[in-house]
Design an enzyme around this catalytic site. Structure first.
Site, PDB file in Angstrom:
ATOM      1  CG  ASN A  35      15.096 -17.627   2.569  1.00 33.49           C
ATOM      2  OD1 ASN A  35      14.746 -16.833   3.443  1.00 33.49           O
ATOM      3  ND2 ASN A  35      14.900 -17.408   1.276  1.00 33.49           N
ATOM      4  CG  ASN A  94      10.335 -14.610  -1.995  1.00 34.40           C
ATOM      5  OD1 ASN A  94      10.963 -15.650  -1.862  1.00 34.40           O
ATOM      6  ND2 ASN A  94       9.793 -13.966  -0.984  1.00 34.40           N
ATOM      7  CE1 TYR A 143       3.174  -8.385   0.553  1.00 34.30           C
ATOM      8  CE2 TYR A 143       1.927  -6.419   1.110  1.00 34.30           C
ATOM      9  CZ  TYR A 143       2.356  -7.690   1.421  1.00 34.30           C
ATOM     10  OH  TYR A 143       1.967  -8.272   2.604  1.00 34.30           O
ATOM     11  NE  ARG A 223      -1.450   1.815   4.872  1.00 34.50           N
ATOM     12  CZ  ARG A 223      -1.832   2.727   3.979  1.00 34.50           C
ATOM     13  NH1 ARG A 223      -2.929   3.450   4.180  1.00 34.50           N
ATOM     14  NH2 ARG A 223      -1.133   2.930   2.885  1.00 34.50           N
TER      15      ARG A 223
HETATM   16  N1  UDP Z   1       5.027   5.732   6.627  1.00 33.74           N
HETATM   17  C1  UDP Z   1       5.536   7.002   6.849  1.00 33.74           C
HETATM   18  N2  UDP Z   1       6.862   7.115   7.159  1.00 33.74           N
HETATM   19  C2  UDP Z   1       7.700   6.048   7.260  1.00 33.74           C
HETATM   20  C3  UDP Z   1       7.161   4.752   7.060  1.00 33.74           C
HETATM   21  C4  UDP Z   1       5.828   4.629   6.738  1.00 33.74           C
HETATM   22  O1  UDP Z   1       4.824   7.999   6.738  1.00 33.74           O
HETATM   23  O2  UDP Z   1       8.891   6.237   7.526  1.00 33.74           O
HETATM   24  C5  UDP Z   1       3.605   5.587   6.311  1.00 33.74           C
HETATM   25  C6  UDP Z   1       3.337   4.798   5.027  1.00 33.74           C
HETATM   26  O3  UDP Z   1       3.335   5.664   3.915  1.00 33.74           O
HETATM   27  C7  UDP Z   1       1.959   4.180   5.323  1.00 33.74           C
HETATM   28  C8  UDP Z   1       1.969   3.985   6.833  1.00 33.74           C
HETATM   29  O4  UDP Z   1       3.002   4.825   7.337  1.00 33.74           O
HETATM   30  O5  UDP Z   1       0.944   5.103   5.012  1.00 33.74           O
HETATM   31  C9  UDP Z   1       2.252   2.560   7.242  1.00 33.74           C
HETATM   32  O6  UDP Z   1       3.397   2.118   6.538  1.00 33.74           O
HETATM   33  P1  UDP Z   1       4.154   0.765   6.878  1.00 33.74           P
HETATM   34  O7  UDP Z   1       5.365   0.719   5.995  1.00 33.74           O
HETATM   35  O8  UDP Z   1       4.374   0.673   8.353  1.00 33.74           O
HETATM   36  O9  UDP Z   1       3.110  -0.367   6.506  1.00 33.74           O
HETATM   37  P2  UDP Z   1       2.322  -0.676   5.127  1.00 33.74           P
HETATM   38  O10 UDP Z   1       1.043   0.115   5.213  1.00 33.74           O
HETATM   39  O11 UDP Z   1       3.190  -0.302   3.974  1.00 33.74           O
HETATM   40  O12 UDP Z   1       2.082  -2.136   5.219  1.00 33.74           O
END
Ligand code: UDP
Length: 337
Positions: A35, A94, A143, A223
């Site tokens: 979409n 969604n 989520y 991560r």
């Molecule tokens: N993060 C951060 N600064 C940002 C965006 C993300 O420190 O501007 C951190 C976030 O808290 C997480 C990691 O980076 O620990 C990965 O975040 P992202 O949003 O890329 O992926 P997610 O783990 O939410 O799928």
């Protein structure tokens, strides 16, 4: 090989567009339904494109009755942890309710193979790392909860209707494909690596480090990053498994190596040659401290072998894409001026 048709829902998004590209190169017939709420028409690599939503039951019926569809891959979901905490109903509507419509349409039309984009967020705060598939699931945000609910629905549909599914629990997707034609573009951008690269490209002043008091060696979240092309390859193996009548399964997809936010920034500094200023900020709601995959199961059962395991590769490819995308954006602005 018998001609197979795959419906890719969300095929104009970051991971979905890479998937469509790999399917087309593998000589599959591809129909994309998207979409364009977060996807981009110009990033869709080819095959039939239908603009529309999962909630449009008539459209789903048209698609399923107009041709035989061998399998469905479902990428069309919202995926921002913080947004899901602030707007949970948007996520349940969604990600969960729309998935139920899709499964219902598949049931009506007797389509029985489904590949689902799930997430490490289903686990919540891990009690054991690396996380294997049998780790308890206790999501810390809507989520993850919405994705876990879909997995449960899939298991119930398997029992009741013989639906065969493979659910792939992604850890952190990153990078861009080798051609330089596809990559990550979110508006607004919230993901760590693309935001860091925006700083390196001079589009933002600094990167925020969300939380510096986590129980990790340097206090920032850890991560497990996985290259988007390795993700797409895993979907091909999952598709093969379902087309060979294998049973339903759930697999983790990660590299079993964690990087802290500070480490990611350091690698990006090295690759881009930019000093990338970082500002320590409050933690983001709903973020677990550490998410690292044990992905032995998919390696052993489906023979998955990632090709781009190291984070340098992922950031390098994302950086190349970011620079090309900037040039395209500038060209488009010039032409419209
Ligand atoms: N993060 C951060 N600064 C940002 C965006 C993300 O420190 O501007 C951190 C976030 O808290 C997480 C990691 O980076 O620990 C990965 O975040 P992202 O949003 O890329 O992926 P997610 O783990 O939410 O799928």
């Amino acid at each position: 090989m018998k001609e197979c048709t795959v419906l890719v829902v969300g095929g104009a998004g970051y991971i979905g567009s890479h998937m469509v590209d790999v399917l087309l190169r593998g000589k599959f017939e591809v129909i994309t339904l998207d979409n364009l709420s977060t996807g981009h028409r110009e990033l869709h690599p080819g095959g039939l494109f239908i603009e529309g939503s999962l909630g449009d039951i008539g459209l789903l019926d048209d698609i399923f009755s107009s041709r035989r569809i061998d399998a469905v891959m479902h990428f069309a979901a919202y995926s921002l942890v913080a947004e899901s905490v602030a707007s949970p109903l948007k996520y349940y509507r969604n990600n969960l309710a729309a998935s139920a419509e899709l499964l219902e349409a598949m049931r009506r039309h007797n389509v029985k193979r489904f590949i689902f984009s799930s997430t490490a967020a289903v686990y919540g705060e891990p009690t054991q790392v690396p996380i294997a598939e049998d780790h308890p699931c206790d999501p810390t945000n809507p989520y993850g909860a919405s994705k876990l609910a879909v997995e449960r629905m899939l298991q119930d549909c398997d029992v009741a209707h013989g639906l065969k599914f493979i659910s792939l629990r992604y850890f952190n997707a990153a990078g861009a494909d080798e051609s330089g034609q596809l990559g990550e573009r979110h508006e607004p951008e919230t993901h760590l690596i693309p935001l860091i690269l925006k700083v390196a490209a001079g589009e933002r002043e600094h990167i925020n480090i969300f939380g510096t008091d986590y129980p990790t060696a340097d206090g920032t979240c850890i991560r497990d990053y996985i290259h988007v092309s390795d993700l797409a390859q895993a979907h091909m193996l999952a598709l093969d498994a379902l087309l060979s009548d294998k049973d339903s399964a759930i697999y983790n997809l990660g590299n079993s190596r964690g990087y802290s936010v500070r480490e990611v920034i350091d690698i990006a500094r090295h690759i881009t040659g930019h000093r990338i200023p970082a500002v320590e900020s409050k933690p983001r709601p709903g973020d677990p401290a550490v998410l690292v995959a044990d992905s032995a199961k998919i390696r052993n059962e489906l023979g998955w072998q990632p090709k781009f395991e190291n984070l340098e590769n992922m950031i390098q490819s994302a950086w190349r894409w970011h620079q090309l995308d900037q040039v395209k954006g500038a060209d488009a602005t010039d032409k419209s001026a």
